[in-house]
Design a protein around this motif. Structure first.
Motif, PDB file in Angstrom:
ATOM      1  N   PHE A 122     -49.573  26.522  69.629  1.00  0.00           N
ATOM      2  CA  PHE A 122     -49.515  27.504  68.609  1.00  0.00           C
ATOM      3  C   PHE A 122     -49.732  26.637  67.312  1.00  0.00           C
ATOM      4  O   PHE A 122     -50.511  26.949  66.391  1.00  0.00           O
ATOM      5  N   ARG A 123     -48.850  25.586  66.954  1.00  0.00           N
ATOM      6  CA  ARG A 123     -49.226  24.827  66.060  1.00  0.00           C
ATOM      7  C   ARG A 123     -50.691  24.182  65.924  1.00  0.00           C
ATOM      8  O   ARG A 123     -51.246  24.276  64.911  1.00  0.00           O
ATOM      9  N   GLU A 124     -51.042  23.607  66.809  1.00  0.00           N
ATOM     10  CA  GLU A 124     -52.433  23.273  67.081  1.00  0.00           C
ATOM     11  C   GLU A 124     -53.248  24.390  66.646  1.00  0.00           C
ATOM     12  O   GLU A 124     -54.371  23.829  66.056  1.00  0.00           O
ATOM     13  N   VAL A 125     -53.185  25.383  67.221  1.00  0.00           N
ATOM     14  CA  VAL A 125     -54.086  26.653  67.044  1.00  0.00           C
ATOM     15  C   VAL A 125     -54.207  26.753  65.470  1.00  0.00           C
ATOM     16  O   VAL A 125     -55.405  26.672  64.993  1.00  0.00           O
ATOM     17  N   LEU A 126     -53.039  26.917  64.922  1.00  0.00           N
ATOM     18  CA  LEU A 126     -53.100  26.989  63.426  1.00  0.00           C
ATOM     19  C   LEU A 126     -53.824  25.853  62.678  1.00  0.00           C
ATOM     20  O   LEU A 126     -54.760  26.118  61.747  1.00  0.00           O
ATOM     21  N   GLN A 127     -53.623  24.544  63.141  1.00  0.00           N
ATOM     22  CA  GLN A 127     -54.392  23.445  62.587  1.00  0.00           C
ATOM     23  C   GLN A 127     -55.904  23.374  62.734  1.00  0.00           C
ATOM     24  O   GLN A 127     -56.370  23.333  61.768  1.00  0.00           O
ATOM     25  N   VAL A 128     -56.268  23.658  63.926  1.00  0.00           N
ATOM     26  CA  VAL A 128     -57.686  23.834  64.068  1.00  0.00           C
ATOM     27  C   VAL A 128     -58.074  24.754  63.413  1.00  0.00           C
ATOM     28  O   VAL A 128     -59.345  24.704  62.900  1.00  0.00           O
ATOM     29  N   SER A 129     -57.615  25.947  63.257  1.00  0.00           N
ATOM     30  CA  SER A 129     -58.261  27.324  62.887  1.00  0.00           C
ATOM     31  C   SER A 129     -58.510  26.680  61.339  1.00  0.00           C
ATOM     32  O   SER A 129     -59.322  27.039  60.694  1.00  0.00           O
ATOM     33  N   LYS A 130     -57.572  25.981  60.715  1.00  0.00           N
ATOM     34  CA  LYS A 130     -57.566  25.812  59.232  1.00  0.00           C
ATOM     35  C   LYS A 130     -58.761  24.641  58.981  1.00  0.00           C
ATOM     36  O   LYS A 130     -59.495  24.684  58.170  1.00  0.00           O
ATOM     37  N   LYS A 131     -58.503  23.679  59.642  1.00  0.00           N
ATOM     38  CA  LYS A 131     -59.347  22.655  59.713  1.00  0.00           C
ATOM     39  C   LYS A 131     -61.011  22.921  59.863  1.00  0.00           C
ATOM     40  O   LYS A 131     -61.562  22.588  59.062  1.00  0.00           O
ATOM     41  N   GLU A 132     -61.289  23.733  60.980  1.00  0.00           N
ATOM     42  CA  GLU A 132     -62.508  23.892  61.312  1.00  0.00           C
ATOM     43  C   GLU A 132     -63.145  25.248  60.722  1.00  0.00           C
ATOM     44  O   GLU A 132     -64.111  25.613  61.021  1.00  0.00           O
ATOM     45  N   ARG A 133     -62.186  26.038  59.884  1.00  0.00           N
ATOM     46  CA  ARG A 133     -62.568  27.163  59.166  1.00  0.00           C
ATOM     47  C   ARG A 133     -62.874  27.994  60.312  1.00  0.00           C
ATOM     48  O   ARG A 133     -64.070  28.621  60.241  1.00  0.00           O
ATOM     49  N   LYS A 134     -62.256  28.118  61.339  1.00  0.00           N
ATOM     50  CA  LYS A 134     -62.705  28.978  62.560  1.00  0.00           C
ATOM     51  C   LYS A 134     -61.436  30.377  62.588  1.00  0.00           C
ATOM     52  O   LYS A 134     -60.538  30.000  62.075  1.00  0.00           O
ATOM     53  N   ASN A 135     -61.940  31.456  62.963  1.00  0.00           N
ATOM     54  CA  ASN A 135     -60.997  32.678  63.102  1.00  0.00           C
ATOM     55  C   ASN A 135     -60.174  32.291  63.984  1.00  0.00           C
ATOM     56  O   ASN A 135     -60.167  31.654  65.008  1.00  0.00           O
ATOM     57  N   ILE A 154     -58.307  34.001  66.292  1.00  0.00           N
ATOM     58  CA  ILE A 154     -58.566  34.451  67.448  1.00  0.00           C
ATOM     59  C   ILE A 154     -59.595  33.689  68.126  1.00  0.00           C
ATOM     60  O   ILE A 154     -59.191  33.193  69.423  1.00  0.00           O
ATOM     61  N   TRP A 155     -60.468  33.162  67.636  1.00  0.00           N
ATOM     62  CA  TRP A 155     -61.654  32.189  68.311  1.00  0.00           C
ATOM     63  C   TRP A 155     -60.908  30.934  68.714  1.00  0.00           C
ATOM     64  O   TRP A 155     -61.036  30.424  70.073  1.00  0.00           O
ATOM     65  N   VAL A 156     -59.825  30.108  67.953  1.00  0.00           N
ATOM     66  CA  VAL A 156     -59.364  29.217  68.337  1.00  0.00           C
ATOM     67  C   VAL A 156     -58.288  29.429  69.456  1.00  0.00           C
ATOM     68  O   VAL A 156     -57.945  28.485  70.503  1.00  0.00           O
ATOM     69  N   GLU A 157     -57.702  30.490  69.355  1.00  0.00           N
ATOM     70  CA  GLU A 157     -56.493  30.903  70.511  1.00  0.00           C
ATOM     71  C   GLU A 157     -57.270  30.790  71.746  1.00  0.00           C
ATOM     72  O   GLU A 157     -56.509  30.341  72.883  1.00  0.00           O
ATOM     73  N   LYS A 158     -58.323  31.456  71.884  1.00  0.00           N
ATOM     74  CA  LYS A 158     -59.058  31.605  73.050  1.00  0.00           C
ATOM     75  C   LYS A 158     -59.449  30.131  73.745  1.00  0.00           C
ATOM     76  O   LYS A 158     -59.336  30.122  74.769  1.00  0.00           O
ATOM     77  N   LYS A 159     -59.992  29.196  72.707  1.00  0.00           N
ATOM     78  CA  LYS A 159     -60.451  28.024  73.201  1.00  0.00           C
ATOM     79  C   LYS A 159     -59.035  27.163  73.720  1.00  0.00           C
ATOM     80  O   LYS A 159     -58.927  26.500  74.589  1.00  0.00           O
ATOM     81  N   VAL A 160     -57.839  27.224  72.678  1.00  0.00           N
ATOM     82  CA  VAL A 160     -56.760  26.502  73.063  1.00  0.00           C
ATOM     83  C   VAL A 160     -55.753  26.786  74.218  1.00  0.00           C
ATOM     84  O   VAL A 160     -55.488  26.157  75.037  1.00  0.00           O
ATOM     85  N   LEU A 161     -55.545  28.270  74.231  1.00  0.00           N
ATOM     86  CA  LEU A 161     -54.599  28.886  74.922  1.00  0.00           C
ATOM     87  C   LEU A 161     -55.134  29.559  76.147  1.00  0.00           C
ATOM     88  O   LEU A 161     -54.703  29.734  77.268  1.00  0.00           O
ATOM     89  N   GLY A 162     -56.523  30.070  75.842  1.00  0.00           N
ATOM     90  CA  GLY A 162     -57.278  30.708  77.022  1.00  0.00           C
ATOM     91  C   GLY A 162     -57.097  32.241  76.726  1.00  0.00           C
ATOM     92  O   GLY A 162     -57.452  33.137  77.625  1.00  0.00           O
ATOM     93  N   PHE A 163     -56.435  32.640  75.581  1.00  0.00           N
ATOM     94  CA  PHE A 163     -56.400  34.051  75.484  1.00  0.00           C
ATOM     95  C   PHE A 163     -55.954  34.187  73.969  1.00  0.00           C
ATOM     96  O   PHE A 163     -55.538  33.286  73.201  1.00  0.00           O
ATOM     97  N   GLU A 164     -56.131  35.284  73.159  1.00  0.00           N
ATOM     98  CA  GLU A 164     -55.704  35.533  71.797  1.00  0.00           C
ATOM     99  C   GLU A 164     -54.417  36.529  71.729  1.00  0.00           C
ATOM    100  O   GLU A 164     -54.138  37.178  72.590  1.00  0.00           O
ATOM    101  N   HIS A 165     -53.841  36.631  70.640  1.00  0.00           N
ATOM    102  CA  HIS A 165     -52.461  37.388  70.503  1.00  0.00           C
ATOM    103  C   HIS A 165     -52.689  38.660  70.710  1.00  0.00           C
ATOM    104  O   HIS A 165     -51.858  39.626  71.043  1.00  0.00           O
ATOM    105  N   ALA A 166     -53.728  39.279  70.598  1.00  0.00           N
ATOM    106  CA  ALA A 166     -54.057  40.889  70.735  1.00  0.00           C
ATOM    107  C   ALA A 166     -53.911  41.113  72.076  1.00  0.00           C
ATOM    108  O   ALA A 166     -53.213  42.202  72.520  1.00  0.00           O
ATOM    109  N   GLU A 167     -54.140  40.213  72.861  1.00  0.00           N
ATOM    110  CA  GLU A 167     -54.156  40.350  74.520  1.00  0.00           C
ATOM    111  C   GLU A 167     -52.732  40.295  74.722  1.00  0.00           C
ATOM    112  O   GLU A 167     -52.282  41.162  75.481  1.00  0.00           O
ATOM    113  N   VAL A 168     -52.063  39.265  74.140  1.00  0.00           N
ATOM    114  CA  VAL A 168     -50.721  39.253  74.521  1.00  0.00           C
ATOM    115  C   VAL A 168     -49.964  40.358  74.282  1.00  0.00           C
ATOM    116  O   VAL A 168     -49.063  41.003  74.886  1.00  0.00           O
ATOM    117  N   GLY A 169     -50.338  40.962  73.108  1.00  0.00           N
ATOM    118  CA  GLY A 169     -49.585  42.010  72.457  1.00  0.00           C
ATOM    119  C   GLY A 169     -49.841  43.432  73.367  1.00  0.00           C
ATOM    120  O   GLY A 169     -49.088  44.119  73.478  1.00  0.00           O
TER     121      GLY A 169
END
Lengths: 322, 458
Positions: free
Chosen positions: A193-206, A208-223
């Motif tokens: 999750f920390r990595e997701v946050l870092q990538v999102s900040k650095k690459e200025r990406k949403n 959700i988009w980074v979650e899908k790339k790094v985790l394979g899913f995004e938090h709305a799906e988890v919820g």
């Protein structure tokens, strides 16, 4: 590849995680087929402290969903949770409600602050518990996420009431719970999750988009999966699942709440109600939702202004804290 | 009505008139909606308060009723307890006094010639004294641990024994027109109880039932097993689950008025015109005995229709032993051969009566007024048997006396007596060597038999 040391503490090592943050591709945009990583994450959730709120939350959601439910049903639900009862009474006695008498029983609370207010207090106090558990992952603040959730809940409720002329209790509940997936990621897979946050900040990406790339899913799906597993009402679980892509629900009965959630999140991004997840390139979807809900910017501005006032009032009178 | 995407800025200065109107219109719409919803919610709240309130009101009424019933019950229990204490005190002292009267009367009786002209008076006095003793015995049973040890027994056996007893035959003679039937379950379970006390229960219930009957009335004594499932109420009683034996005494007599039903167990409460004199304690004894057996008694009575008493006892799976009834004893069987017996009792009349009885039976009897004095005597004398009173305030009691005697004369034979029932200290004395316990007032026959038996032991 990730560092091994990171992997070792990460709780979802298996589960087909797409590795390599440098070669992010376009959104897969697939249907909601259940991804194995998501399912194994759910197993972890069921064994984690996060599940401790399940019974009470599902119970209150049922009461909210059932217009015939009475005070006794609510009392029964919180009677088995003495710490929650204590918290609820504390809130009921806070300056916000300005009751002159000391409220020492749930019955009294109903009389002095009302059944509807009490339902909201119980729900928010219970949901708040998972925002207090565990350690915080750097890069975002759990307190900010809680503030964000309350803001979305308040805003959603006010839109439902003022624009749609409906009670909006489900909108309030959905607001509180819509980002529960983030809590799960933060607590059960902190390194990724920390990595997701870092990538999102650095690459200025949403996010959700980074979650899908790094985790394979995004938090709305988890919820979404959690709210289904926990037997939340359909309207709630559907709108949590689709709150990042309400357009996918088309004209279904649940799209109203999902679209409202999207609008609220959009309005609560960044600034005082954000939690560090800047949103990029979502204006089109936002405009789509406004059309779908027949909301005018004038109306939204008015409501947002009142929500800010209400929020400040709650905060100023010590109604909530994380 | 509104197009999205326009860059309207509500709340800012420099708006056109049209824009201001739109803001106001929206505001009004919002307020209208809030107002309507708030009204709806208030109405629902009122309903909620009403629900809560009526619920509380019902609860208060319920609790008040429960509370009143409990208060009544408690007042009754307190009354019973106070009466019990009073009666217990009277009974204890009265028992000692009576022991003196009976004792002297018995001595007088023995010493008189069979054809003495005053024999009739002495026998009358003895008869009256025995009736008094029966009443005091009832009182003592009621007031404090008059219970003997509980043993497994069969209620059927008890009923049959009772029906064949002289008391019952006498009752039948008095109530010649009343028919007594039995309906005993053949494979009845045993209960644990005190046979003597339970036969008194049976006697009291039956004799009351017969008293209640008119000519041609029927009294039925029935027994049966029942099994109570958890939580299922048997009639109005709350029994925990398990096996029970029910004893029922039913009559088709005059019945008991509703307002009297709760009072029938009070001492000396009666509505009967007595055909013969009772002790006034019969039903109190019944109540007490059942309580001591952890049983439950249920009364169902309708005036002019009849009364039914159901008593629920917990069943036991233990088997019972049939006790061999005591044989009739002749005085000559009790006579001693000059054995030395020491009587220890703090009450003078008691000492005199017992030494007189023992002398008459051919023993060499002497006495001591306290445990301490008795121990002194033991230092220089030997006795074949010591008869020890249990309670001798302010001196040491019978148990302590016996303990000290044993240090001087190990294996000393002893008999313990007391006005009260068998206590733990009595049991302790029996454990360390005393042969038997005799309850006061002792008859010549009873004490004679015990002394004889004790002396003839190896």
């Amino acid at each position: 590849m990730f560092c091994l040391s990171d992997m070792s503490r990460d709780l979802t090592q298996e589960g087909g995680v797409v590795s390599g943050t440098s070669e992010v591709k376009g959104e897969s945009n697939g249907e909601e087929q259940r991804n194995p990583a998501l399912l194994s994450l759910m197993d972890l959730v069921s064994q984690s402290q996060i599940s401790s709120i399940r019974g009470v939350v599902a119970g209150i959601l049922d009461i909210i969903d059932n217009p015939a439910a009475n005070v006794r049903a609510l009392k029964e639900i919180i009677a088995i949770d003495p710490p929650l009862t204590a918290k609820v009474l504390k809130v009921a006695n806070s300056a916000y409600f300005g009751s002159r008498k000391t409220i020492s029983e749930i019955d009294q609370a109903v009389i002095w602050i009302g059944f509807d207010a009490l339902k909201e207090i119980v729900l928010s106090q219970k949901v708040c518990e998972i925002f207090e558990q565990g350690h915080e992952v750097e890069g975002y603040s759990r307190a900010s996420l809680w503030k964000h959730s309350v803001a979305v809940a308040l805003l959603g409720k006010m839109i439902f009431r003022r624009e749609f002329g409906e009670r909006g209790e489900n909108a309030y509940a959905a607001g509180l719970l819509h980002d529960i997936g983030l809590i799960v990621e933060d607590q059960l897979m902190p390194y990724k999750f920390r990595e997701v946050l870092q990538v999102s900040k650095k690459e200025r990406k949403n996010l959700i988009w980074v979650e899908k790339k790094v985790l394979g899913f995004e938090h709305a799906e988890v919820g979404g999966v959690i709210s289904e597993k926990w037997d939340f009402p359909d309207e709630l679980s559907m709108s949590i699942t689709y709150h990042h892509k309400p357009d996918k629900l088309g004209a279904s009965e649940f799209s109203k709440l999902a679209s409202t959630l999207f609008v609220c999140e959009y309005l609560c991004r960044g600034g005082e109600f954000g939690f560090g997840d800047a949103r990029y390139q979502e204006e089109e979807l936002y405009r789509y939702c406004l059309r779908r809900l027949k909301l005018s910017p004038v109306a939204l501005q008015l409501i947002l202004k009142d929500m800010r006032l209400e929020f400040a009032r709650m905060e100023g009178r010590g109604l909530f804290k994380v | 009505m509104n197009k999205t995407g326009k860059k309207e800025k509500a709340g800012e200065a420099g708006k056109t008139f049209e824009e201001k109107i739109r803001v106001l219109e929206t505001r009004i719409r919002h307020l209208e909606n809030e107002l309507r919803l708030t009204k709806e919610e208030s109405e629902q709240s009122i309903q909620n308060y009403y629900d809560l309130y009526s619920n509380m009101e019902r609860k208060v009424i319920e609790r008040t009723r429960e509370f009143k019933a409990l208060q009544k019950k408690m007042a009754r229990a307190e009354k019973m307890e106070a009466l019990g204490l009073l009666a217990g005190g009277v009974a204890h002292d009265g028992n000692n006094i009576l022991a003196g009267i009976v004792g002297y009367l018995e001595l007088l009786h023995i010493s008189m010639a069979k054809d003495d002209e005053n024999m009739e008076y002495v026998e009358g006095a003895l008869d009256a004294s025995r009736q008094m003793a029966a009443m005091i015995n009832d009182l003592l049973t009621i007031t404090r641990g008059g219970m003997e040890e509980k043993k497994p027994l069969s209620l059927n056996h008890l009923v049959e024994e009772f029906l064949a007893s002289p008391t019952m035959l006498e009752l039948k003679k008095i109530h010649a027109g009343v028919n007594v039937k039995t309906s005993l379950m053949s494979d009845l379970l045993n209960i644990k109880g005190d046979g003597y006390a339970l036969s008194k229960v049976l006697l009291n219930l039956t004799s009351n039932a017969m008293d209640a009957c008119k000519e041609g009335g029927v009294v039925e004594i029935a027994t049966k097993n029942i099994y109570v499932e958890d939580g299922i109420a048997q009639a109005d009683l709350k029994l925990s689950s398990g096996e029970y034996v029910v004893l029922t005494v039913r009559d088709n007599g005059v019945g008991i008025k509703k307002e009297d039903q709760s009072r029938i167990f009070e001492p000396f409460f009666t509505k009967k015109i007595m055909k013969r004199r009772g002790t006034g304690l019969g039903m109190t004894l019944v109540y007490q005995t059942i309580k001591e057996h952890d049983g439950i008694i249920e009364v169902n009575s309708v005036p002019e229709v009849g009364s039914t008493f159901d008593i629920y006892f917990s069943a036991t799976r233990e088997a019972f032993e049939i006790e061999v009834p005591e044989n009739e004893t002749r005085i000559t069987d009790l006579e001693g051969k000059g054995e030395k017996i020491l009587v220890v009792d703090d009450v003078e009349s008691q000492r005199n009566i017992l030494t007189n009885i023992l002398s008459r039976l051919g023993y060499e009897a002497s006495s001591a007024p306290s445990g301490e004095k008795a121990i002194e005597l033991f230092k220089d004398n030997e006795f074949d048997l010591v008869v020890l009173d249990m309670i001798m305030p302010p001196g040491i009691d019978g148990l302590e006396t016996y303990r000290r005697i044993l240090t001087i004369r190990p294996g000393q034979k002893a008999v313990i007596t007391s006005g009260f029932a068998e206590t733990d200290r009595v049991k302790e004395a029996l454990k360390i060597g005393a042969g038997q316990f005799v309850k006061k007032p002792y008859s010549l026959v009873r004490i004679g038999r015990v002394v004889k038996a004790e002396l003839s032991k190896g």
